[in-house]
Motif scaffolding. Sequence first.
Motif, PDB file in Angstrom:
ATOM      1  N   TYR A  35       0.828  -1.208   0.000  1.00  0.00           N
ATOM      2  CA  TYR A  35       0.000   0.000   0.000  1.00  0.00           C
ATOM      3  C   TYR A  35       0.862   1.258   0.000  1.00  0.00           C
ATOM      4  N   ASN A  36       1.845   1.302   0.890  1.00  0.00           N
ATOM      5  CA  ASN A  36       2.681   2.498   1.006  1.00  0.00           C
ATOM      6  C   ASN A  36       3.590   2.688  -0.211  1.00  0.00           C
ATOM      7  N   TYR A 174      13.151   5.925  25.125  1.00  0.00           N
ATOM      8  CA  TYR A 174      13.832   5.067  26.099  1.00  0.00           C
ATOM      9  C   TYR A 174      12.895   4.781  27.274  1.00  0.00           C
ATOM     10  N   SER A 175      11.755   4.181  26.965  1.00  0.00           N
ATOM     11  CA  SER A 175      10.820   3.817  28.022  1.00  0.00           C
ATOM     12  C   SER A 175      10.131   2.519  27.606  1.00  0.00           C
ATOM     13  N   LEU A 176       9.424   1.926  28.541  1.00  0.00           N
ATOM     14  CA  LEU A 176       8.731   0.665  28.266  1.00  0.00           C
ATOM     15  C   LEU A 176       7.256   0.880  27.979  1.00  0.00           C
ATOM     16  N   ARG A 177       6.846   2.138  27.849  1.00  0.00           N
ATOM     17  CA  ARG A 177       5.446   2.393  27.508  1.00  0.00           C
ATOM     18  C   ARG A 177       5.211   2.031  26.036  1.00  0.00           C
ATOM     19  N   PRO A 178       3.970   1.704  25.674  1.00  0.00           N
ATOM     20  CA  PRO A 178       3.724   1.318  24.282  1.00  0.00           C
ATOM     21  C   PRO A 178       3.811   2.500  23.326  1.00  0.00           C
ATOM     22  N   SER A 179       4.136   2.222  22.076  1.00  0.00           N
ATOM     23  CA  SER A 179       4.011   3.244  21.047  1.00  0.00           C
ATOM     24  C   SER A 179       2.528   3.428  20.755  1.00  0.00           C
ATOM     25  N   LEU A 180       2.173   4.581  20.187  1.00  0.00           N
ATOM     26  CA  LEU A 180       0.773   4.866  19.908  1.00  0.00           C
ATOM     27  C   LEU A 180       0.435   4.517  18.461  1.00  0.00           C
ATOM     28  N   SER A 181      -0.654   3.829  18.282  1.00  0.00           N
ATOM     29  CA  SER A 181      -1.128   3.518  16.928  1.00  0.00           C
ATOM     30  C   SER A 181      -1.755   4.767  16.323  1.00  0.00           C
ATOM     31  N   ILE A 182      -1.934   4.753  15.007  1.00  0.00           N
ATOM     32  CA  ILE A 182      -2.569   5.876  14.329  1.00  0.00           C
ATOM     33  C   ILE A 182      -4.000   6.075  14.837  1.00  0.00           C
ATOM     34  N   SER A 183      -4.713   4.994  15.097  1.00  0.00           N
ATOM     35  CA  SER A 183      -6.086   5.141  15.606  1.00  0.00           C
ATOM     36  C   SER A 183      -6.091   5.774  16.992  1.00  0.00           C
ATOM     37  N   ILE A 200      -2.413  23.550  18.880  1.00  0.00           N
ATOM     38  CA  ILE A 200      -1.618  22.913  17.823  1.00  0.00           C
ATOM     39  C   ILE A 200      -1.182  21.538  18.309  1.00  0.00           C
ATOM     40  N   CYS A 201      -1.559  20.512  17.579  1.00  0.00           N
ATOM     41  CA  CYS A 201      -1.167  19.140  17.919  1.00  0.00           C
ATOM     42  C   CYS A 201       0.032  18.736  17.065  1.00  0.00           C
ATOM     43  N   MET A 202       1.161  18.501  17.716  1.00  0.00           N
ATOM     44  CA  MET A 202       2.390  18.117  17.014  1.00  0.00           C
ATOM     45  C   MET A 202       2.759  16.686  17.376  1.00  0.00           C
ATOM     46  N   VAL A 203       3.071  15.898  16.360  1.00  0.00           N
ATOM     47  CA  VAL A 203       3.434  14.491  16.570  1.00  0.00           C
ATOM     48  C   VAL A 203       4.905  14.283  16.248  1.00  0.00           C
ATOM     49  N   ASP A 204       5.635  13.732  17.217  1.00  0.00           N
ATOM     50  CA  ASP A 204       6.983  13.227  16.966  1.00  0.00           C
ATOM     51  C   ASP A 204       6.806  11.878  16.283  1.00  0.00           C
ATOM     52  N   ASN A 205       7.093  11.866  14.975  1.00  0.00           N
ATOM     53  CA  ASN A 205       6.796  10.678  14.156  1.00  0.00           C
ATOM     54  C   ASN A 205       7.997   9.752  13.990  1.00  0.00           C
ATOM     55  N   CYS A 206       9.097  10.021  14.684  1.00  0.00           N
ATOM     56  CA  CYS A 206      10.310   9.212  14.535  1.00  0.00           C
ATOM     57  C   CYS A 206      10.024   7.730  14.785  1.00  0.00           C
ATOM     58  N   TYR A 207      10.528   6.880  13.918  1.00  0.00           N
ATOM     59  CA  TYR A 207      10.393   5.427  13.944  1.00  0.00           C
ATOM     60  C   TYR A 207       9.016   4.928  13.502  1.00  0.00           C
ATOM     61  N   GLY A 208       8.086   5.853  13.193  1.00  0.00           N
ATOM     62  CA  GLY A 208       6.734   5.425  12.896  1.00  0.00           C
ATOM     63  C   GLY A 208       6.328   5.477  11.439  1.00  0.00           C
ATOM     64  N   GLU A 212       2.268   1.906   9.417  1.00  0.00           N
ATOM     65  CA  GLU A 212       0.858   1.701   9.135  1.00  0.00           C
ATOM     66  C   GLU A 212       0.526   2.359   7.798  1.00  0.00           C
ATOM     67  N   GLU A 213      -0.719   2.255   7.374  1.00  0.00           N
ATOM     68  CA  GLU A 213      -1.103   2.824   6.081  1.00  0.00           C
ATOM     69  C   GLU A 213      -1.293   4.337   6.154  1.00  0.00           C
ATOM     70  N   LYS A 214      -1.696   4.845   7.307  1.00  0.00           N
ATOM     71  CA  LYS A 214      -1.913   6.275   7.470  1.00  0.00           C
ATOM     72  C   LYS A 214      -0.792   6.907   8.282  1.00  0.00           C
ATOM     73  N   GLU A 215      -0.661   8.242   8.137  1.00  0.00           N
ATOM     74  CA  GLU A 215       0.292   9.025   8.911  1.00  0.00           C
ATOM     75  C   GLU A 215      -0.473  10.046   9.768  1.00  0.00           C
ATOM     76  N   PRO A 216       0.175  10.639  10.778  1.00  0.00           N
ATOM     77  CA  PRO A 216      -0.553  11.490  11.740  1.00  0.00           C
ATOM     78  C   PRO A 216      -1.315  12.673  11.154  1.00  0.00           C
ATOM     79  N   ILE A 217      -0.811  13.299  10.081  1.00  0.00           N
ATOM     80  CA  ILE A 217      -1.520  14.434   9.497  1.00  0.00           C
ATOM     81  C   ILE A 217      -2.904  14.001   8.994  1.00  0.00           C
ATOM     82  N   GLU A 218      -3.010  12.776   8.527  1.00  0.00           N
ATOM     83  CA  GLU A 218      -4.275  12.271   8.000  1.00  0.00           C
ATOM     84  C   GLU A 218      -5.348  12.110   9.071  1.00  0.00           C
TER      85      GLU A 218
END
Length: 420
Positions: A35-36, A174-183, A200-208, A212-218
């Motif tokens: 898809y990507n 550097y933490s054990l918390r989960p990464s956040l899914s796009i949903s 203003i909602c800003m997403v640090d998208n590093c490593y992401g 998935e099929e979508k990105e945070p701006i979407e």
Amino acid sequence: MKEHFNIDEKLILLSQEVLEELKEEFAEIEKIEEYNQYKIIKAMAKNELSDYCLLESTGYGYNDIGREAVEKIFSYVFKSEDALVRPQIISGTHALSLCLFGILRPGDELLSVTGEPYDTLKNVIEGEGLGSLKDYNIKFSKIELKHGKADFESIKNSINEKTKMVLIQRSRGYSLRPSLSISEIEELIGFIKGLNKEIICMVDNCYGEFVEEKEPIEVGADLCAGSLIKNPGGGIVPTGGYIVGKKNLIELCSYRLFAPGIGKNCGPSIIPNRIILQGLFYAPMVVSEAKKGALFTAKMFESLGFEVFPKKEEKRSDIVTALLLKNKEILIEFCRGLQKVGPVDSHVTPEPWDMPGYDHQVIMAGGSFIQGASIELSADAPIREPYAVYVQGGLSFYHVKLGILCALQNLINKKLIKLP
């Protein structure tokens, strides 16, 4: 593998069993890759990319049509109004800093809704006498995740008239918390905008990117930033970063990168635009290989009784696997074993060191073609309890597989672990 790297036969058999169990998951990863890949090809065709766009420029970089093509293509891929994609942005932390200093003003407040920011961002926000946000009287507050999820009640109680920007860190850092899914990011942004649509909602998208099929701006993010020596550079871009989002915000970020009033109108392509665009073209494939490697890593260590984050069956939104080793010696020897298969500097022995921007000593392993490129197979860890190591990247799944087996073999040879 046994002939060239002296891997124990039992370890090889275990890896074969693990791979049998991962067939369905690998097939799902390949669907997202497909898809990507089509999305990026469409972006290049839609924007009529030509060979004369692929060169570099010099001096001020005025009228650089290749640079303009790069940014149009990134905007199309990330579904944003505009983009700032430049080799002058040296890291993800730098890209995020441009967003923070470009937009926030004295008296404003930045609120992190995913807890403690990544280590290198702490000095940017709260460093003393470093030209940090704190030095400019920009307030900062944070809300920890609650059981790995956004704490909506605390967010509601914390947002006030001074809150100008919300920071959402997609990956675990550097933490054990989960990464956040796009949903999850979509739900979080929707909630925040429901409280105050001007925030203003800003997403640090590093490593992401492209996991998935979508990105945070979407899904409603106003700004999104990352590094070209991570996912979107496809393993071949030697430096650079990107910011995508609303046009007026991108303009402010460009003023911070270069100079007020000049912004996006200058900045030479000091590396050929071809490399940035070819790296983007490769990115879905490379991210797919890294995701397969991350799954393999998690399952191998689970099989040996270690706790891993995320687990094999959990949904992934980044390419990082955290291995909870609980032992300083095991952590160090894991990194040393991984280093032995680095295509570069395999002869080097990693040692913990005082890395700039970190509160604790850090040990890193990888041997990458591009220094610090964590889309290439690498592992790093702060030397602090609970002694977790963070494994990411892999241009080839088979390199990740070999790296993990060599790291485990080193632990076996040092009598730090035993095979079942």
